[in-house]
Scaffold this motif. Structure first.
Motif, PDB file in Angstrom:
ATOM      1  N   UNK A  44       8.308  -2.958 -12.898  1.00  0.00           N
ATOM      2  CA  UNK A  44       9.115  -1.783 -13.080  1.00  0.00           C
ATOM      3  C   UNK A  44      10.081  -1.893 -11.916  1.00  0.00           C
ATOM      4  N   UNK A  45      11.438  -2.138 -12.431  1.00  0.00           N
ATOM      5  CA  UNK A  45      12.523  -2.172 -11.626  1.00  0.00           C
ATOM      6  C   UNK A  45      13.410  -0.838 -11.585  1.00  0.00           C
ATOM      7  N   UNK A  46      13.593  -0.327 -10.414  1.00  0.00           N
ATOM      8  CA  UNK A  46      14.587   0.914 -10.299  1.00  0.00           C
ATOM      9  C   UNK A  46      15.729   0.416  -9.558  1.00  0.00           C
ATOM     10  N   UNK A  47      17.098   0.999  -9.893  1.00  0.00           N
ATOM     11  CA  UNK A  47      18.231   0.801  -9.241  1.00  0.00           C
ATOM     12  C   UNK A  47      19.005   1.768  -8.809  1.00  0.00           C
ATOM     13  N   UNK A  48      19.089   2.173  -7.581  1.00  0.00           N
ATOM     14  CA  UNK A  48      20.215   3.254  -7.047  1.00  0.00           C
ATOM     15  C   UNK A  48      21.268   2.534  -6.895  1.00  0.00           C
ATOM     16  N   UNK A  49      22.506   3.583  -7.288  1.00  0.00           N
ATOM     17  CA  UNK A  49      23.769   3.299  -6.941  1.00  0.00           C
ATOM     18  C   UNK A  49      24.169   4.783  -6.175  1.00  0.00           C
ATOM     19  N   UNK A  50      24.434   4.439  -4.891  1.00  0.00           N
ATOM     20  CA  UNK A  50      24.720   5.779  -4.152  1.00  0.00           C
ATOM     21  C   UNK A  50      26.411   5.850  -3.520  1.00  0.00           C
ATOM     22  N   UNK A  51      26.825   6.819  -3.884  1.00  0.00           N
ATOM     23  CA  UNK A  51      28.282   7.008  -3.407  1.00  0.00           C
ATOM     24  C   UNK A  51      28.526   7.242  -1.917  1.00  0.00           C
ATOM     25  N   UNK A  72      23.872  -3.990  -1.286  1.00  0.00           N
ATOM     26  CA  UNK A  72      25.232  -3.731  -0.990  1.00  0.00           C
ATOM     27  C   UNK A  72      25.053  -2.279  -0.115  1.00  0.00           C
ATOM     28  N   UNK A  73      25.896  -2.023   0.981  1.00  0.00           N
ATOM     29  CA  UNK A  73      26.053  -0.849   1.547  1.00  0.00           C
ATOM     30  C   UNK A  73      24.856  -0.566   2.895  1.00  0.00           C
ATOM     31  N   UNK A  74      24.999   0.571   3.290  1.00  0.00           N
ATOM     32  CA  UNK A  74      24.066   0.944   4.517  1.00  0.00           C
ATOM     33  C   UNK A  74      23.632   2.268   4.548  1.00  0.00           C
ATOM     34  N   UNK A  75      23.044   2.529   5.374  1.00  0.00           N
ATOM     35  CA  UNK A  75      22.789   4.078   5.470  1.00  0.00           C
ATOM     36  C   UNK A  75      21.481   4.395   6.555  1.00  0.00           C
ATOM     37  N   UNK A  76      20.533   5.336   6.492  1.00  0.00           N
ATOM     38  CA  UNK A  76      19.596   5.633   7.127  1.00  0.00           C
ATOM     39  C   UNK A  76      18.200   6.142   6.222  1.00  0.00           C
ATOM     40  N   UNK A  77      17.324   5.491   6.537  1.00  0.00           N
ATOM     41  CA  UNK A  77      15.999   5.609   5.965  1.00  0.00           C
ATOM     42  C   UNK A  77      15.187   6.485   7.040  1.00  0.00           C
ATOM     43  N   UNK A  91      18.119   2.371  10.535  1.00  0.00           N
ATOM     44  CA  UNK A  91      19.483   2.190   9.736  1.00  0.00           C
ATOM     45  C   UNK A  91      18.932   0.887   8.670  1.00  0.00           C
ATOM     46  N   UNK A  92      19.703   0.875   7.707  1.00  0.00           N
ATOM     47  CA  UNK A  92      19.223  -0.184   6.662  1.00  0.00           C
ATOM     48  C   UNK A  92      20.945  -0.666   6.281  1.00  0.00           C
ATOM     49  N   UNK A  93      20.972  -1.944   5.886  1.00  0.00           N
ATOM     50  CA  UNK A  93      22.396  -2.640   5.725  1.00  0.00           C
ATOM     51  C   UNK A  93      21.993  -3.464   4.588  1.00  0.00           C
ATOM     52  N   UNK A  94      22.873  -4.103   4.152  1.00  0.00           N
ATOM     53  CA  UNK A  94      22.969  -4.901   2.893  1.00  0.00           C
ATOM     54  C   UNK A  94      22.234  -6.463   3.296  1.00  0.00           C
ATOM     55  N   UNK A  95      21.147  -6.637   2.548  1.00  0.00           N
ATOM     56  CA  UNK A  95      20.308  -7.936   2.987  1.00  0.00           C
ATOM     57  C   UNK A  95      18.965  -7.295   3.341  1.00  0.00           C
ATOM     58  N   UNK A  96      18.702  -6.107   3.869  1.00  0.00           N
ATOM     59  CA  UNK A  96      17.451  -5.634   4.334  1.00  0.00           C
ATOM     60  C   UNK A  96      16.463  -5.486   3.175  1.00  0.00           C
ATOM     61  N   UNK A  97      15.091  -5.788   3.387  1.00  0.00           N
ATOM     62  CA  UNK A  97      14.098  -5.692   2.728  1.00  0.00           C
ATOM     63  C   UNK A  97      13.549  -4.404   3.250  1.00  0.00           C
ATOM     64  N   UNK A 113      30.029   4.148   2.519  1.00  0.00           N
ATOM     65  CA  UNK A 113      30.548   3.029   1.688  1.00  0.00           C
ATOM     66  C   UNK A 113      29.489   2.902   0.564  1.00  0.00           C
ATOM     67  N   UNK A 114      29.787   2.580  -0.785  1.00  0.00           N
ATOM     68  CA  UNK A 114      28.781   2.787  -1.859  1.00  0.00           C
ATOM     69  C   UNK A 114      27.692   1.788  -1.576  1.00  0.00           C
ATOM     70  N   UNK A 115      26.367   2.050  -1.842  1.00  0.00           N
ATOM     71  CA  UNK A 115      25.341   1.133  -1.763  1.00  0.00           C
ATOM     72  C   UNK A 115      24.625   0.934  -2.988  1.00  0.00           C
TER      73      UNK A 115
END
Length: 123
Positions: A44-51, A72-77, A91-97, A113-115
């Motif tokens: 099961x794959x779920x994809x978030x696009x966050x503005x 892509x993008x960044x934010x805080x988990x 903090x998370x950023x593009x390329x993180x697992x 930015x959009x994630x």
């Protein structure tokens, strides 16, 4: 350019089948959050696009383990406690697992930015 969901398996002489990819839809009345999902081949794959400026996704849990990739993008988990109160953040950023064990309280706050975040689990 249209996106496709390509199913590739051996089916004799013609083994490739394509259908239209699922569309992004607003996610659970969460302004700025869009999601789409597909389930096949036991995954099961779920994809978030966050503005940018999207509302914070509140602390919640899932009974299942998940693996996420920040495309892509960044934010805080944020982590949470048993009462679903926010505790610490990372903090998370593009390329993180990111991995979630079952019943791990967590929430999200997108950056400026959009994630795009891909999340998978066994179906």
């Amino acid at each position: 350019m249209s996106k496709h969901f390509i199913m590739f398996e051996h089916q004799g002489a013609s083994g490739i089948e394509t259908t239209d990819a699922p569309e992004f839809t607003s996610h659970e009345n969460m302004p700025g959050w869009k999601a789409r999902a597909v389930e096949d081949a036991g995954i099961f794959m779920f994809q978030f696009e966050i503005e940018p400026g999207a509302v914070e996704y509140p602390i919640h849990t899932s009974d299942e383990a998940w693996l996420a990739f920040v495309a892509s993008g960044h934010g805080t988990l944020y982590a949470g406690d048993a009462e679903e109160n926010r505790t610490e953040g990372v903090r998370y950023q593009a390329g993180d697992f990111i991995t979630f064990k079952p019943n791990t309280p967590h929430g999200w706050l997108n950056g400026n930015e959009k994630s795009l975040i891909l999340i998978v689990k066994p179906a």
